[in-house]
Design a protein around this motif. Sequence first.
Motif, PDB file in Angstrom:
ATOM      1  N   LEU A   1       0.702  -1.251   0.147  1.00 16.39           N
ATOM      2  CA  LEU A   1      -0.091   0.109   0.021  1.00 16.39           C
ATOM      3  C   LEU A   1       0.917   1.210  -0.023  1.00 16.39           C
ATOM      4  O   LEU A   1       0.735   2.284  -0.651  1.00 16.39           O
ATOM      5  N   ARG A   2       2.061   1.179   0.802  1.00 14.43           N
ATOM      6  CA  ARG A   2       2.832   2.566   0.790  1.00 14.43           C
ATOM      7  C   ARG A   2       3.469   2.637  -0.530  1.00 14.43           C
ATOM      8  O   ARG A   2       3.472   3.850  -1.078  1.00 14.43           O
ATOM      9  N   LEU A   3       3.754   1.648  -1.002  1.00 16.07           N
ATOM     10  CA  LEU A   3       4.618   1.700  -2.471  1.00 16.07           C
ATOM     11  C   LEU A   3       3.542   2.101  -3.560  1.00 16.07           C
ATOM     12  O   LEU A   3       3.618   2.782  -4.414  1.00 16.07           O
ATOM     13  N   LEU A   4       2.175   1.556  -3.225  1.00 21.45           N
ATOM     14  CA  LEU A   4       1.245   2.054  -4.324  1.00 21.45           C
ATOM     15  C   LEU A   4       0.887   3.549  -4.254  1.00 21.45           C
ATOM     16  O   LEU A   4       0.766   4.083  -5.301  1.00 21.45           O
ATOM     17  N   ALA A   5       1.048   3.949  -2.974  1.00 19.46           N
ATOM     18  CA  ALA A   5       0.744   5.503  -2.469  1.00 19.46           C
ATOM     19  C   ALA A   5       1.732   6.320  -3.248  1.00 19.46           C
ATOM     20  O   ALA A   5       1.610   7.431  -3.274  1.00 19.46           O
ATOM     21  N   ASP A   6       2.989   5.678  -3.220  1.00 13.44           N
ATOM     22  CA  ASP A   6       4.173   6.458  -3.637  1.00 13.44           C
ATOM     23  C   ASP A   6       4.197   6.581  -5.140  1.00 13.44           C
ATOM     24  O   ASP A   6       5.167   6.993  -5.997  1.00 13.44           O
TER      25      ASP A   6
ATOM     26  N   GLU B   1      -0.968  -7.631  -6.912  1.00  9.80           N
ATOM     27  CA  GLU B   1      -2.339  -7.735  -7.330  1.00  9.80           C
ATOM     28  C   GLU B   1      -3.267  -8.094  -6.521  1.00  9.80           C
ATOM     29  O   GLU B   1      -4.212  -7.645  -5.827  1.00  9.80           O
ATOM     30  N   PHE B   2      -3.155  -9.171  -6.047  1.00 12.61           N
ATOM     31  CA  PHE B   2      -3.668 -10.049  -5.057  1.00 12.61           C
ATOM     32  C   PHE B   2      -3.830  -9.256  -3.785  1.00 12.61           C
ATOM     33  O   PHE B   2      -5.112  -8.999  -3.247  1.00 12.61           O
ATOM     34  N   HIS B   3      -2.767  -8.769  -3.164  1.00 11.71           N
ATOM     35  CA  HIS B   3      -2.746  -7.852  -2.104  1.00 11.71           C
ATOM     36  C   HIS B   3      -3.658  -6.690  -2.136  1.00 11.71           C
ATOM     37  O   HIS B   3      -4.434  -6.445  -1.453  1.00 11.71           O
ATOM     38  N   LYS B   4      -3.299  -6.041  -3.139  1.00  8.49           N
ATOM     39  CA  LYS B   4      -3.988  -4.756  -3.542  1.00  8.49           C
ATOM     40  C   LYS B   4      -5.594  -4.981  -3.595  1.00  8.49           C
ATOM     41  O   LYS B   4      -6.230  -4.453  -2.832  1.00  8.49           O
ATOM     42  N   TYR B   5      -6.123  -6.209  -4.155  1.00 11.98           N
ATOM     43  CA  TYR B   5      -7.446  -6.591  -4.142  1.00 11.98           C
ATOM     44  C   TYR B   5      -7.909  -6.631  -2.758  1.00 11.98           C
ATOM     45  O   TYR B   5      -9.119  -6.478  -2.403  1.00 11.98           O
ATOM     46  N   LYS B   6      -7.052  -7.467  -2.074  1.00 15.08           N
ATOM     47  CA  LYS B   6      -7.557  -7.712  -0.603  1.00 15.08           C
ATOM     48  C   LYS B   6      -7.809  -6.474   0.396  1.00 15.08           C
ATOM     49  O   LYS B   6      -8.557  -6.654   1.071  1.00 15.08           O
ATOM     50  N   ILE B   7      -6.905  -5.766   0.102  1.00 16.18           N
ATOM     51  CA  ILE B   7      -7.007  -4.208   1.035  1.00 16.18           C
ATOM     52  C   ILE B   7      -8.119  -3.672   0.438  1.00 16.18           C
ATOM     53  O   ILE B   7      -9.082  -3.322   1.176  1.00 16.18           O
ATOM     54  N   MET B   8      -8.270  -3.584  -0.944  1.00  9.65           N
ATOM     55  CA  MET B   8      -9.737  -2.977  -1.437  1.00  9.65           C
ATOM     56  C   MET B   8     -10.954  -3.549  -0.880  1.00  9.65           C
ATOM     57  O   MET B   8     -12.010  -2.980  -0.373  1.00  9.65           O
ATOM     58  N   GLU B   9     -10.879  -4.814  -0.876  1.00 13.69           N
ATOM     59  CA  GLU B   9     -12.310  -5.611  -0.420  1.00 13.69           C
ATOM     60  C   GLU B   9     -12.261  -5.644   0.913  1.00 13.69           C
ATOM     61  O   GLU B   9     -13.376  -5.485   1.420  1.00 13.69           O
ATOM     62  N   SER B  10     -11.240  -5.693   1.825  1.00  7.39           N
ATOM     63  CA  SER B  10     -11.429  -5.582   3.009  1.00  7.39           C
ATOM     64  C   SER B  10     -11.977  -4.287   3.653  1.00  7.39           C
ATOM     65  O   SER B  10     -12.661  -4.363   4.515  1.00  7.39           O
ATOM     66  N   PHE B  11     -11.636  -3.206   3.099  1.00  5.29           N
ATOM     67  CA  PHE B  11     -11.855  -1.810   3.580  1.00  5.29           C
ATOM     68  C   PHE B  11     -13.039  -1.359   2.742  1.00  5.29           C
ATOM     69  O   PHE B  11     -13.048  -0.126   2.925  1.00  5.29           O
ATOM     70  N   GLY B  12     -13.630  -1.732   1.800  1.00  4.70           N
ATOM     71  CA  GLY B  12     -14.768  -1.570   1.058  1.00  4.70           C
ATOM     72  C   GLY B  12     -14.410  -0.442   0.115  1.00  4.70           C
ATOM     73  O   GLY B  12     -15.110   0.594  -0.162  1.00  4.70           O
ATOM     74  N   LEU B  13     -13.170  -0.466  -0.554  1.00  7.85           N
ATOM     75  CA  LEU B  13     -12.592   0.578  -1.301  1.00  7.85           C
ATOM     76  C   LEU B  13     -13.088  -0.014  -2.769  1.00  7.85           C
ATOM     77  O   LEU B  13     -12.747  -0.924  -3.261  1.00  7.85           O
ATOM     78  N   LYS B  14     -13.254   1.160  -3.466  1.00 11.04           N
ATOM     79  CA  LYS B  14     -13.763   0.755  -5.056  1.00 11.04           C
ATOM     80  C   LYS B  14     -12.972   1.121  -6.057  1.00 11.04           C
ATOM     81  O   LYS B  14     -12.914   0.671  -7.125  1.00 11.04           O
ATOM     82  N   ASN B  15     -11.784   2.179  -5.906  1.00  9.00           N
ATOM     83  CA  ASN B  15     -10.944   2.390  -6.919  1.00  9.00           C
ATOM     84  C   ASN B  15      -9.586   2.855  -6.333  1.00  9.00           C
ATOM     85  O   ASN B  15      -9.420   2.937  -5.194  1.00  9.00           O
ATOM     86  N   GLY B  16      -8.523   2.879  -7.361  1.00 15.44           N
ATOM     87  CA  GLY B  16      -7.294   3.614  -6.929  1.00 15.44           C
ATOM     88  C   GLY B  16      -7.136   4.720  -6.127  1.00 15.44           C
ATOM     89  O   GLY B  16      -6.373   4.908  -5.021  1.00 15.44           O
ATOM     90  N   ALA B  17      -7.969   5.874  -6.374  1.00 18.17           N
ATOM     91  CA  ALA B  17      -8.209   7.062  -5.615  1.00 18.17           C
ATOM     92  C   ALA B  17      -8.725   6.887  -4.217  1.00 18.17           C
ATOM     93  O   ALA B  17      -7.954   7.487  -3.093  1.00 18.17           O
ATOM     94  N   GLU B  18      -9.699   5.943  -3.980  1.00 17.32           N
ATOM     95  CA  GLU B  18      -9.920   5.689  -2.554  1.00 17.32           C
ATOM     96  C   GLU B  18      -8.766   4.849  -1.988  1.00 17.32           C
ATOM     97  O   GLU B  18      -8.675   5.008  -0.622  1.00 17.32           O
TER      98      GLU B  18
END
Length: 191
Positions: free
Chosen positions: A137-142, A161-178
């Motif tokens: 997440l830190r590196l994606l945000a960078d 990509e798997f971890h990115k998807y799991k983070i978004m799913e776990s916290f109800g995030l819909k897109n990269g901006a969120e």
Amino acid sequence: MAAEFDLVGVVENGRDMVEAARGLQPDAIVADITMPLLNGIEALELLRKEGIETPVVFLTMHREVDYAITALEAGAAGYVLKHSAPDELVRAVHVVLGGGTFVSPSLAGELFQATRARSREHGEAAVALSVRQHDILRLLADGKSAKEIAKALDISSRTVEFHKYKIMESFGLKNGAELIHFAIKRGIARP
């Protein structure tokens, strides 16, 4: 510390830590979170899955509360900041050998506050980022791409990509901006 405890092994990575724990059956393990091949928390999770209940004390430079929470949720018995060692490390080992839990006092208050705040947040009480997810997440945000992150962390792009998807799913995030907003809100990235 040498006079007080017997050192039965030293390892250089998380996989070797798991192997050493199986073979040496130490009374306690002192580990770092940042280790090659398998980070300390992943190694601890593997030990717990195998039924190895040896108390683990993390001696780490990671002062961020999320790391401490993730380590304790994974089953760590202690969390000591490297700048606090060696006195706190000796105390921590004594505490965990006695069946207790030890957190560096300089982090304990902040940890308590963060835990209380988390329990108030909607839907996030039972969800915590793993160390790997935190790093990704830190590196994606960078602004790093999945390919760049994969290379930096020595994992596959698919794992990123798997971890990115799991983070978004776990916290109800819909897109990269969120996802980026979430990283800033959690203090993982700067605005």
